[in-house]
Design an enzyme around this catalytic site. Structure first.
Site, PDB file in Angstrom:
ATOM      1  N   LYS A  13       0.535  -1.642   0.037  1.00 35.18           N
ATOM      2  CA  LYS A  13      -0.185  -0.097   0.386  1.00 35.18           C
ATOM      3  C   LYS A  13       1.117   1.526   0.313  1.00 35.18           C
ATOM      4  O   LYS A  13       0.500   2.286  -0.756  1.00 35.18           O
ATOM      5  CB  LYS A  13      -1.107  -0.541   1.009  1.00 35.18           C
ATOM      6  CG  LYS A  13      -1.999  -1.029   1.290  1.00 35.18           C
ATOM      7  CD  LYS A  13      -2.486  -1.428   2.655  1.00 35.18           C
ATOM      8  CE  LYS A  13      -2.116  -1.050   3.831  1.00 35.18           C
ATOM      9  NZ  LYS A  13      -1.345  -2.065   3.901  1.00 35.18           N
ATOM     10  N   ARG A  88      -9.278   1.729   8.239  1.00 32.10           N
ATOM     11  CA  ARG A  88      -9.642   0.053   8.719  1.00 32.10           C
ATOM     12  C   ARG A  88     -10.779  -0.971   9.520  1.00 32.10           C
ATOM     13  O   ARG A  88     -10.041  -2.097   9.846  1.00 32.10           O
ATOM     14  CB  ARG A  88      -8.148  -0.831  10.036  1.00 32.10           C
ATOM     15  CG  ARG A  88      -6.826  -0.198   8.711  1.00 32.10           C
ATOM     16  CD  ARG A  88      -5.541  -0.500   9.902  1.00 32.10           C
ATOM     17  NE  ARG A  88      -4.393   0.814   9.223  1.00 32.10           N
ATOM     18  CZ  ARG A  88      -3.402   0.241   8.769  1.00 32.10           C
ATOM     19  NH1 ARG A  88      -3.316  -0.870   8.901  1.00 32.10           N
ATOM     20  NH2 ARG A  88      -2.505   1.070   8.174  1.00 32.10           N
ATOM     21  N   ARG A 127      12.038  -5.929   5.086  1.00 32.10           N
ATOM     22  CA  ARG A 127      12.105  -4.346   4.626  1.00 32.10           C
ATOM     23  C   ARG A 127      12.592  -3.862   6.249  1.00 32.10           C
ATOM     24  O   ARG A 127      12.761  -4.106   7.300  1.00 32.10           O
ATOM     25  CB  ARG A 127      10.430  -4.382   4.967  1.00 32.10           C
ATOM     26  CG  ARG A 127      10.114  -3.054   4.994  1.00 32.10           C
ATOM     27  CD  ARG A 127       8.381  -2.123   4.936  1.00 32.10           C
ATOM     28  NE  ARG A 127       7.959  -2.741   6.277  1.00 32.10           N
ATOM     29  CZ  ARG A 127       7.149  -2.096   5.896  1.00 32.10           C
ATOM     30  NH1 ARG A 127       6.074  -2.035   5.251  1.00 32.10           N
ATOM     31  NH2 ARG A 127       5.942  -3.241   7.090  1.00 32.10           N
ATOM     32  N   ARG A 157      11.040  -1.683  11.854  1.00 37.23           N
ATOM     33  CA  ARG A 157       9.727  -1.436  12.132  1.00 37.23           C
ATOM     34  C   ARG A 157       9.731  -2.478  13.069  1.00 37.23           C
ATOM     35  O   ARG A 157       9.907  -3.330  13.101  1.00 37.23           O
ATOM     36  CB  ARG A 157       8.282  -1.100  11.485  1.00 37.23           C
ATOM     37  CG  ARG A 157       9.129  -0.389  11.020  1.00 37.23           C
ATOM     38  CD  ARG A 157       7.400   0.149   9.694  1.00 37.23           C
ATOM     39  NE  ARG A 157       6.385  -0.100   9.445  1.00 37.23           N
ATOM     40  CZ  ARG A 157       5.363  -0.584   9.082  1.00 37.23           C
ATOM     41  NH1 ARG A 157       5.478   0.382   8.261  1.00 37.23           N
ATOM     42  NH2 ARG A 157       3.887  -0.789   9.735  1.00 37.23           N
ATOM     43  N   ARG A 168      -0.472  -8.698  13.448  1.00 36.36           N
ATOM     44  CA  ARG A 168      -1.211  -8.181  12.161  1.00 36.36           C
ATOM     45  C   ARG A 168      -1.688  -8.574  11.539  1.00 36.36           C
ATOM     46  O   ARG A 168      -3.003  -8.044  10.868  1.00 36.36           O
ATOM     47  CB  ARG A 168      -0.270  -6.945  11.454  1.00 36.36           C
ATOM     48  CG  ARG A 168       0.408  -5.882  12.429  1.00 36.36           C
ATOM     49  CD  ARG A 168       1.572  -5.557  12.177  1.00 36.36           C
ATOM     50  NE  ARG A 168       2.124  -5.011  10.938  1.00 36.36           N
ATOM     51  CZ  ARG A 168       3.271  -3.994  10.050  1.00 36.36           C
ATOM     52  NH1 ARG A 168       3.647  -5.367  10.624  1.00 36.36           N
ATOM     53  NH2 ARG A 168       2.925  -3.931   8.734  1.00 36.36           N
TER      54      ARG A 168
HETATM   55  P1  AP5 Z   1       5.154  -1.538   2.026  1.00 36.77           P
HETATM   56  O1  AP5 Z   1       4.692  -1.056   0.522  1.00 36.77           O
HETATM   57  O2  AP5 Z   1       5.269  -0.989   2.816  1.00 36.77           O
HETATM   58  O3  AP5 Z   1       3.714  -2.472   1.908  1.00 36.77           O
HETATM   59  P2  AP5 Z   1       2.278  -2.197   3.141  1.00 36.77           P
HETATM   60  O4  AP5 Z   1       1.166  -2.471   2.416  1.00 36.77           O
HETATM   61  O5  AP5 Z   1       2.475  -0.063   3.335  1.00 36.77           O
HETATM   62  O6  AP5 Z   1       3.208  -2.637   4.022  1.00 36.77           O
HETATM   63  P3  AP5 Z   1       2.848  -1.785   5.835  1.00 36.77           P
HETATM   64  O7  AP5 Z   1       3.179  -2.953   6.914  1.00 36.77           O
HETATM   65  O8  AP5 Z   1       3.778   0.321   5.870  1.00 36.77           O
HETATM   66  O9  AP5 Z   1       1.111  -2.014   6.296  1.00 36.77           O
HETATM   67  P4  AP5 Z   1       0.606  -2.142   7.525  1.00 36.77           P
HETATM   68  O10 AP5 Z   1      -1.216  -1.526   7.187  1.00 36.77           O
HETATM   69  O11 AP5 Z   1       0.425  -3.123   8.355  1.00 36.77           O
HETATM   70  O12 AP5 Z   1       1.388  -0.743   8.334  1.00 36.77           O
HETATM   71  P5  AP5 Z   1       0.896   0.840   9.009  1.00 36.77           P
HETATM   72  O13 AP5 Z   1       2.380   1.837   9.031  1.00 36.77           O
HETATM   73  O14 AP5 Z   1      -0.370   1.443   7.603  1.00 36.77           O
HETATM   74  O15 AP5 Z   1       5.171  -3.349   1.954  1.00 36.77           O
HETATM   75  C1  AP5 Z   1       6.063  -3.799   2.232  1.00 36.77           C
HETATM   76  C2  AP5 Z   1       7.803  -4.533   0.918  1.00 36.77           C
HETATM   77  O16 AP5 Z   1       7.912  -4.963   0.358  1.00 36.77           O
HETATM   78  C3  AP5 Z   1       8.544  -3.232   1.225  1.00 36.77           C
HETATM   79  O17 AP5 Z   1      10.253  -3.950   1.934  1.00 36.77           O
HETATM   80  C4  AP5 Z   1       8.539  -2.971  -0.009  1.00 36.77           C
HETATM   81  O18 AP5 Z   1       9.751  -2.460  -0.908  1.00 36.77           O
HETATM   82  C5  AP5 Z   1       8.642  -4.231  -0.379  1.00 36.77           C
HETATM   83  N1  AP5 Z   1       7.572  -4.454  -1.916  1.00 36.77           N
HETATM   84  C6  AP5 Z   1       6.430  -3.796  -2.560  1.00 36.77           C
HETATM   85  N2  AP5 Z   1       5.524  -4.174  -3.254  1.00 36.77           N
HETATM   86  C7  AP5 Z   1       6.512  -5.131  -3.979  1.00 36.77           C
HETATM   87  C8  AP5 Z   1       6.743  -5.947  -4.940  1.00 36.77           C
HETATM   88  N3  AP5 Z   1       5.329  -6.138  -5.378  1.00 36.77           N
HETATM   89  N4  AP5 Z   1       6.850  -7.420  -5.033  1.00 36.77           N
HETATM   90  C9  AP5 Z   1       8.311  -6.599  -3.551  1.00 36.77           C
HETATM   91  N5  AP5 Z   1       8.639  -6.304  -3.269  1.00 36.77           N
HETATM   92  C10 AP5 Z   1       6.989  -5.431  -3.191  1.00 36.77           C
HETATM   93  O19 AP5 Z   1       0.173   1.094  10.231  1.00 36.77           O
HETATM   94  C11 AP5 Z   1       0.798   0.695  10.756  1.00 36.77           C
HETATM   95  C12 AP5 Z   1       0.316   0.550  12.232  1.00 36.77           C
HETATM   96  O20 AP5 Z   1      -0.083   2.073  13.012  1.00 36.77           O
HETATM   97  C13 AP5 Z   1      -0.602  -0.594  12.186  1.00 36.77           C
HETATM   98  O21 AP5 Z   1      -0.265  -2.202  12.593  1.00 36.77           O
HETATM   99  C14 AP5 Z   1      -2.198   0.126  13.744  1.00 36.77           C
HETATM  100  O22 AP5 Z   1      -1.352  -0.748  15.065  1.00 36.77           O
HETATM  101  C15 AP5 Z   1      -1.657   1.381  13.117  1.00 36.77           C
HETATM  102  N6  AP5 Z   1      -2.742   2.403  11.999  1.00 36.77           N
HETATM  103  C16 AP5 Z   1      -2.238   3.051  11.049  1.00 36.77           C
HETATM  104  N7  AP5 Z   1      -3.618   3.180  10.420  1.00 36.77           N
HETATM  105  C17 AP5 Z   1      -3.983   2.583  11.706  1.00 36.77           C
HETATM  106  C18 AP5 Z   1      -6.052   2.439  11.144  1.00 36.77           C
HETATM  107  N8  AP5 Z   1      -6.088   3.181  10.410  1.00 36.77           N
HETATM  108  N9  AP5 Z   1      -6.173   2.398  12.652  1.00 36.77           N
HETATM  109  C19 AP5 Z   1      -6.784   1.450  13.563  1.00 36.77           C
HETATM  110  N10 AP5 Z   1      -4.383   1.338  13.367  1.00 36.77           N
HETATM  111  C20 AP5 Z   1      -3.976   2.248  12.705  1.00 36.77           C
END
Ligand code: AP5
Length: 212
Positions: A13, A88, A127, A157, A168
């Protein structure tokens, strides 16, 4: 155009959100980035969020709705916005719908990134993330300077540790996956994107789905 990105942790994402935002010429908001910046700055929001984030749990809806409201009030978003991981839970989707309605707008499309769990675990274990501009990288080691030259350092992270990743994924299935059905029931277009393939291939699929 308001685009909601939904998908499990590691689905891409953040990676795709940057590219879609650049292609559409609109900003991207990622609640994960907002929360990590708050944790780093040691603000009240950060102190409240840290424990939930480190164990891979969701931050309470009321906190997220506050962030959403502030973000949607930014004038930069008049043309549109990419919402990365901002919605979410069903109460968050309902809250966003009420806020956009008040602005005379609505979510145009939900992009649902589909990917198997074993691929997610592999991606997250490899990552690193810049502690300054929050960009994710793969194949690089923690401690290296950010390749973007922003002055940041790559870190691993806390929620990419195996126990937190497992949590997660469970939280995604139980609390976030139902949001897709909710949007479908509301009549909002939900486009499923195959998130496996090169980053460029996935971007092409995502941009086709948003109609550019
Ligand atoms: P990446 O692009 O980083 O993936 P992502 O889907 O953004 O993963 P996240 O771990 O950031 O998502 P998340 O939803 O768990 O965490 P967030 O920070 O939003 O890609 C992942 C890896 O793969 C990278 O190394 C990338 O280079 C690689 N990659 C990408 N595309 C690829 C491809 N095509 N092929 C191969 N490799 C590839 O949230 C963190 C925390 O914040 C949550 O757990 C929660 O505690 C809190 N939080 C955030 N938003 C909310 C909400 N709305 N409600 C409640 N809590 C929330």
């Amino acid at each position: 155009m308001i685009v909601v990105l939904l998908g499990p942790p590691g689905a891409g994402k953040g990676t795709q959100g940057e590219r879609i935002a650049a292609a559409l010429g609109v900003p991207k908001i990622a609640t994960g980035d907002v929360l990590r910046a708050a944790v780093k700055a040691g603000t009240k929001l950060g102190l409240e969020a840290k424990g939930f984030m480190d164990r891979g749990a969701l931050v309470p809806d009321a906190v997220i709705l506050g962030i959403m409201k502030e973000a949607l009030a930014e004038p930069a978003q008049a043309k549109g916005v990419i919402l990365d991981g901002v919605v979410r839970t069903v109460p968050q989707a309902e809250g966003l719908a009420a806020m956009t309605r008040d602005l005379g707008r609505s979510v145009d499309v939900v992009l649902a990134f589909d990917i198997a769990d074993d691929e997610l675990v592999a991606r997250l274990s490899g990552r690193t993330t810049c502690d300054k501009n929050q960009k994710p990288f793969k194949g690089l080691e923690p401690g290296q300077p950010c390749p973007d030259g922003c002055g940041g350092t790559l870190v691993r992270r806390a929620d990419d540790e195996p126990d937190a990743v497992r949590n997660r994924l469970r939280v995604y299935r139980e609390q976030t996956a139902p949001v897709l059905d909710w949007y479908t029931r509301q009549g909002t277009r939900v486009a499923h994107i195959d998130a496996v393939g090169s980053v460029d291939e996935v971007t092409t699929r995502a941009l086709e789905a948003v109609g550019t």
